[in-house]
Design an enzyme around this catalytic site. Sequence first.
Site, PDB file in Angstrom:
ATOM      1  N   PRO A  21       0.841  -1.198   0.000  1.00  0.00           N
ATOM      2  CA  PRO A  21       0.000   0.000   0.000  1.00  0.00           C
ATOM      3  C   PRO A  21       0.876   1.248   0.000  1.00  0.00           C
ATOM      4  CG  PRO A  21       0.328  -0.731   2.247  1.00  0.00           C
ATOM      5  CD  PRO A  21       1.146  -1.663   1.365  1.00  0.00           C
ATOM      6  N   GLY A  33      -4.848   4.871   3.930  1.00  0.00           N
ATOM      7  CA  GLY A  33      -4.221   3.861   3.076  1.00  0.00           C
ATOM      8  C   GLY A  33      -5.198   2.787   2.659  1.00  0.00           C
ATOM      9  N   ASN A  34      -4.748   1.923   1.761  1.00  0.00           N
ATOM     10  CA  ASN A  34      -5.553   0.781   1.299  1.00  0.00           C
ATOM     11  C   ASN A  34      -5.150  -0.469   2.067  1.00  0.00           C
ATOM     12  OD1 ASN A  34      -5.530   2.702  -0.940  1.00  0.00           O
ATOM     13  ND2 ASN A  34      -6.492   1.084  -2.107  1.00  0.00           N
ATOM     14  N   HIS A  35      -6.027  -1.457   2.093  1.00  0.00           N
ATOM     15  CA  HIS A  35      -5.645  -2.789   2.559  1.00  0.00           C
ATOM     16  C   HIS A  35      -4.737  -3.396   1.502  1.00  0.00           C
ATOM     17  CE1 HIS A  35      -8.323  -3.144   5.925  1.00  0.00           C
ATOM     18  NE2 HIS A  35      -9.366  -2.811   5.192  1.00  0.00           N
ATOM     19  N   SER A  36      -3.569  -3.837   1.864  1.00  0.00           N
ATOM     20  CA  SER A  36      -2.690  -4.544   0.945  1.00  0.00           C
ATOM     21  C   SER A  36      -1.550  -5.156   1.734  1.00  0.00           C
ATOM     22  CB  SER A  36      -2.123  -3.573  -0.098  1.00  0.00           C
ATOM     23  OG  SER A  36      -1.098  -4.203  -0.836  1.00  0.00           O
TER      24      SER A  36
END
Length: 226
Positions: A21, A33-36
């Site tokens: 992310p 942020g994104n889930h990654s």
Amino acid sequence: DAASERKGPLNGKKALVSAGPTHEAIDPVRFIGNHSSGKMGYAIAEALHQLGADVTLVSGPTSLPTPNGVKRIDVVSAKDMLDACSLAFAEADITVMSAAVADYTPETVADRKIKKKDTHFTIALKKTTDILATLGARKQAHQLLVGFALETDNELANAVGKLEKKNLDFIVLNSMQDKEAGFAGDRNKITIIDRNHQQVTFPLKTKKEVATDICDFIIKALGFRQ
Ligand code: CTP
Ligand code: CA
């Protein structure tokens, strides 16, 4: 483990992979942020290296170990990732952008921790630069550029739209339809779509197996050009 001692179909090729992310700071202790997990990109970097390529991995914040033999550049924000990828792309024969880049970033970053006050709180955001589209616009004939698309609906149409808009050689559609697939787990279900809109759909597999499938596709695509 010098490149010259490794034998593989990607010997002598330089590869760039983005993974994980990005974190966009709100204040010194918070971010958007994104889930990654980064697992997919790290598996691709490792697989490309094992096939003989010289791999640079531009990574957002993850908790993963660096794959053996891979050159890793750590970044935090979308802006940092853009700068690092722009530099490495100029040299790259193969580029795979698997990072979950934040699409928006706070317009301003507070220099101290924001204290809670009212019952509601709004943060003004501005769009980040699309790294993949930026590289696509600069792409030269010998360069192979691969993107990802994560969709929840209208999957194929959206993925084809991104393939064309970003000037990609092919796009890997990550299907969220299967409960077991996705950012958290160890498995993904993908469809690869090329410039002629040819599609290949793979069954649910581990991210390492998916990385091998993507690399097979890359080797085939490079073969057609020679
Ligand atoms: N990407 C990128 N830079 C951004 C946003 C996305 O490089 N600022 C890349 C991702 O790494 C991925 C591809 O673009 O390879 C598609 O990302 P995705 O989030 O699925 O698509 P977007 O174009 O951002 O569109 P949206 O999120 O609205 O679906
Ligand atoms: Ca996005």
